[in-house]
Structure formats: C-alpha cells, structure tokens
Design an enzyme around this catalytic site. Structure first.
Site, PDB file in Angstrom:
ATOM      1  CE1 TYR A 159      67.406  56.807  18.964  1.00  0.00           C
ATOM      2  CE2 TYR A 159      65.751  56.624  20.684  1.00  0.00           C
ATOM      3  CZ  TYR A 159      66.758  57.332  20.065  1.00  0.00           C
ATOM      4  OH  TYR A 159      67.104  58.568  20.545  1.00  0.00           O
ATOM      5  CE  LYS A 165      63.630  58.584  18.566  1.00  0.00           C
ATOM      6  NZ  LYS A 165      64.459  59.516  19.317  1.00  0.00           N
ATOM      7  CG  LEU A 214      64.624  63.057  15.759  1.00  0.00           C
ATOM      8  CD1 LEU A 214      65.251  61.930  14.942  1.00  0.00           C
ATOM      9  CD2 LEU A 214      64.295  62.563  17.151  1.00  0.00           C
TER      10      LEU A 214
HETATM   11  N1  PMP Z   1      65.755  65.518  19.371  1.00  0.00           N
HETATM   12  C1  PMP Z   1      66.478  64.460  19.752  1.00  0.00           C
HETATM   13  C2  PMP Z   1      67.944  64.432  19.459  1.00  0.00           C
HETATM   14  C3  PMP Z   1      65.871  63.391  20.438  1.00  0.00           C
HETATM   15  O1  PMP Z   1      66.577  62.323  20.811  1.00  0.00           O
HETATM   16  C4  PMP Z   1      64.490  63.461  20.733  1.00  0.00           C
HETATM   17  C5  PMP Z   1      63.794  62.376  21.491  1.00  0.00           C
HETATM   18  N2  PMP Z   1      63.977  61.125  20.968  1.00  0.00           N
HETATM   19  C6  PMP Z   1      63.777  64.588  20.306  1.00  0.00           C
HETATM   20  C7  PMP Z   1      64.440  65.594  19.624  1.00  0.00           C
HETATM   21  C8  PMP Z   1      62.298  64.706  20.560  1.00  0.00           C
HETATM   22  O2  PMP Z   1      61.597  63.920  19.650  1.00  0.00           O
HETATM   23  P1  PMP Z   1      60.172  63.303  20.034  1.00  0.00           P
HETATM   24  O3  PMP Z   1      59.283  64.456  20.330  1.00  0.00           O
HETATM   25  O4  PMP Z   1      59.776  62.578  18.810  1.00  0.00           O
HETATM   26  O5  PMP Z   1      60.399  62.421  21.223  1.00  0.00           O
END
Ligand code: PMP
Length: 287
Positions: free
Chosen positions: A33, A147, A204
């Site tokens: 996602y 993700k 991530l």
């Molecule tokens: N780490 C994790 C585990 C997340 O789920 C998210 C948000 N989806 C993030 C970091 C932050 O990533 P982003 O700045 O791309 O939203």
C-alpha cells in the site's frame, strides 16, 4: 454526499465497493500500500510515494497495474470527487482473487482499492501540544522496507500505546529504536543535531523522512544518520516523528518521561514550518 472510493477501474460510493471473498489481500495480507498527504487539494511528495510503490510491488512480485501518470490522475480524480482539501489518500494493491493457495495464482488480476480520509494536518492540535509515545518490542518481519499491508504487529503496538495513554508506539529492537508504528522516529541531541536511523530492511523508507532530511540539510541543521537507543531518546533535547498524514509532529514524552522541557522543541517547530512551507508549494518542492 457519500464518500467515493476507487476500486478496480471504477469510482463508486463506498457502500457499493465490494472486494471478493477470496481476495489474497483478505486471505494472506498479500499486497502492498501507499499513503499520501493532501494539502490545499494537492498531493504532497507524490512522485516519491509512487516510486516507493513501484519498489514494494517489484519486491513482492505483484505486477504494477498503472503507470505513474495513471496513478497520479486516479489519485487526483479521487481527491476532486470527494472535494477533499486536506487529508490523506490511501491505496493498496493486492495479488488479486484466487482460490486460497499459497502459490502465486496463474491469472489473477491485482486488486486496486483507493480511498480518501479528510483530516486536519496543517493545524492539527497535536502539532501544538506534541504527543506521547511509548516503547514496545518490534515484533515485525525482516523486510520492513516493503510497505506491506500486513500490519498486525503495528496494530498491536499502537493499541498498546493507546492503552498506555500515548498516541504512538516507538518500536525497539536490540535496545535501538527502529521506527514508529506508522511513522519515522527522530531525536535531537543537546548539541542540536538531528538523529535518525539509516535506511535498511529494518525500517520503512519514509517519504516524509526523506523530504525532511533534504530540508534540514538546506537549513544547515546537523544530521547524524545512525541508530539511537531508548536511553538516548529519554535524554534527548527534542524528539519528533514524521509521516505523510502528520508531516512533522513533536514528541514530548517517551514512556512517561518528558523529553527536554516536555514541550515541542525549537528545532522540531522549525522543521515542521519548513515542511509546511514546502507542502504549500509542491510545484517548487518537486524540483
Ligand atoms: N514507518 C512506518 C512503519 C509507517 O507505516 C509509516 C507511514 N506509512 C512511516 C514510517 C512514515 O512513512 P511516510 O513518511 O512515507 O508516510
């Protein structure tokens, strides 16, 4: 007006959007996602989110059903149809519908589901007050760089945080903070450097993190890209998190201990302002 979602090629009211029983997203969590922030009706850091989507799909070998331009026009159309000025666009791609069997199906078509969530990001009260986090063991698998829609460990981590009176969980492995349940974790040292864990399979690659590092560099704020322990976080001058749906949020307590003076710190506030300025001018930020 009923909320309009996108499902497999159609925009339709959410009540009419049905995914088949044997979807592999439902059966196996077999999908990936993305989530993108929206400010003033515009998608923030969208190219970088789509780049991460392409990588996630390739890593789990799900064919990408759309080009970047097609994804963008679907996202923009959904934002427009919902009249959403500020919030979040979520979409997921699963391996599709097939009789339950672990092996990849031969002819399944990926399922694409997309929705919007209106949310106040720029003037969120939490940005003024800061939030509390608690630390929990990181119980996830070894490919956190993908993700994946498998979020059970994060559901449990964030619920534990909520039950402890906090708004986010900081997950910990071998004494070091990996990241938040749905955000990237940062501290600021007493000397004024930002500390953030380097990218690896353990976290991530946050898109907001990436933009924030660029903005902090441009602003001449020192950066230490290295792991930090829970004890170092307790003792930090400031702490904050980043995510597409929050931008930059101050963290003012960790495990019940105030961070610094227990109020959002000056570097965090400055970084939030820099991020907001960038988000208000996405055309320039995309350069
Ligand atoms: N780490 C994790 C585990 C997340 O789920 C998210 C948000 N989806 C993030 C970091 C932050 O990533 P982003 O700045 O791309 O939203």
């Amino acid at each position: 007006m009923s909320r309009i979602v996108f499902l497999n090629g159609s925009f339709l009211p959410i009540e009419e959007a049905k995914v088949p029983f044997m979807d592999r997203g439902f059966m196996f969590g077999d999908g990936v996602y993305e989530g993108i922030g929206v400010l003033n009706g515009r998608l923030i850091d969208n190219e970088a989110h789509l780049e991460r989507l392409e990588r996630s799909l390739a890593e789990v070998r799900i064919p990408n059903p759309y080009t970047r331009a097609e994804w963008t026009s679907l996202e923009e159309e959904l934002v427009r149809r919902n009249g959403m000025a500020e919030g979040f666009v979520y979409f997921q791609v699963t391996r599709g519908v097939a009789e339950r069997d672990f092996f990849f199906p031969d002819n399944a078509k990926p399922t694409v589901a997309m929705f919007t969530q209106a949310k106040s990001i720029a003037s969120a009260p939490a940005a003024e007050t800061g939030i509390a986090v608690v630390t929990v063991p990181d119980m996830r698998w070894e490919r956190r760089d993908i993700k994946s829609i498998n979020l059970l460990a994060q559901v449990l981590a964030k619920q534990a945080a909520k039950e402890a009176g906090a708004q986010e969980a900081w997950m910990v492995q071998d004494g070091y903070v990996t990241e938040g349940g749905s955000s990237s974790a940062f501290i600021v040292t007493k000397k004024g450097s930002i500390v953030v864990r380097p990218l690896s399979n353990a976290i991530l690659p946050g898109i907001t993190r990436k933009s924030l590092l660029r903005l902090s560099q441009e602003a001449g704020i020192a950066l230490e890209e290295r792991r930090f322990t829970v004890e170092e976080a307790y003792d930090a001058a400031e702490a904050f998190l980043t995510s597409a749906s929050n931008f930059v949020l101050p963290v003012v307590s960790i495990d019940g201990r105030p961070v610094g003076d227990g109020k959002p710190g000056p570097i965090t506030k400055r970084l939030r302002e820099l991020y907001l300025d960038m988000a208000r001018l996405p055309a320039i930020a995309a350069e």
